[in-house]
Design an enzyme around this catalytic site. Sequence first.
Site, short mmCIF file in Angstrom:
data_model
loop_
_atom_site.label_atom_id
_atom_site.label_comp_id
_atom_site.label_asym_id
_atom_site.label_seq_id
_atom_site.Cartn_x
_atom_site.Cartn_y
_atom_site.Cartn_z
N CYS A 53 21.56 67.51 60.19
CA CYS A 53 22.17 66.17 60.04
C CYS A 53 22.48 65.06 60.65
O CYS A 53 22.67 63.72 60.75
CB CYS A 53 21.40 66.88 61.73
SG CYS A 53 19.85 67.25 61.92
N HIS A 104 17.26 67.24 65.23
CA HIS A 104 18.87 67.52 65.54
C HIS A 104 18.75 66.01 66.29
O HIS A 104 18.71 65.47 67.12
CB HIS A 104 19.42 68.25 66.38
CG HIS A 104 20.67 68.35 66.48
ND1 HIS A 104 21.10 68.58 65.22
CD2 HIS A 104 22.49 68.21 67.38
CE1 HIS A 104 23.09 68.23 64.83
NE2 HIS A 104 23.21 68.20 66.42
N HIS A 116 28.35 65.06 65.17
CA HIS A 116 26.90 65.51 64.63
C HIS A 116 27.17 66.66 63.18
O HIS A 116 28.34 67.33 63.37
CB HIS A 116 26.08 66.10 65.64
CG HIS A 116 26.84 66.98 66.54
ND1 HIS A 116 26.28 68.85 65.94
CD2 HIS A 116 27.72 67.77 67.47
CE1 HIS A 116 26.30 69.62 67.18
NE2 HIS A 116 27.85 68.60 68.14
#
Length: 155
Positions: A53, A104, A116
Site C-alpha cells: 500500500c 493501510h 490502493h
Amino acid sequence: MKKQFIAAALGLTLMFSMGTGSVFADSSLNKVVKNTIGVSYKTGGTTTKGFDCSGFTKYVFVKLGLNLPRQAAAQYKTGTSVSKSNLRSGDLVFFNTTGKGVSHVGVYVGNGKFAHASSSHGVMVSPLSQNYFAKRYVGAKRVMSTSKFKAATYN
C-alpha cells in the site's frame, strides 16, 4: 442519422462519466493511477512489478513530483489533516487494518473512492463507504499544495 445520434449520446455519456476526480479522468494523477490498476500486491513492493500500500502511494506521488516517506504510519505524519467531507483527489486516506494504528494507505480519487494496493486483489479502486474500510478509517492528509493539486488534476 440514427448512427450519429447514438455516437453523440455515447460521447456525452463518456464526457459526463469522466468528470473531475474520476479515476478515468484525463489528469496526471488519474493517468498514474489508471496505469497501475491490476498490478499485483507484493510485500515491500514499490514498482509496477508489485506494490504494497505505501509503496503504491509513494510511487504515485513520485510520478507527480513529490516524495513521501516509505511506510503508511510515516506518511500519516506528513501533510495537513483534512476531514472526510473535504477530501479532494490526491489526498491520502489512512486505515487501521491490524488494530495497531495506521497500517493501510490509499489515494483518494474522488466520488467517494480511493485507489490502493490490496493484499488480496492488487491495485484497485474501492469506495470509502465499503463496510470494511468505513469501520477502519483513521483520517486523511493533504500532501499536495494547491498548485501541485491543480497541476496533477487538471493536466
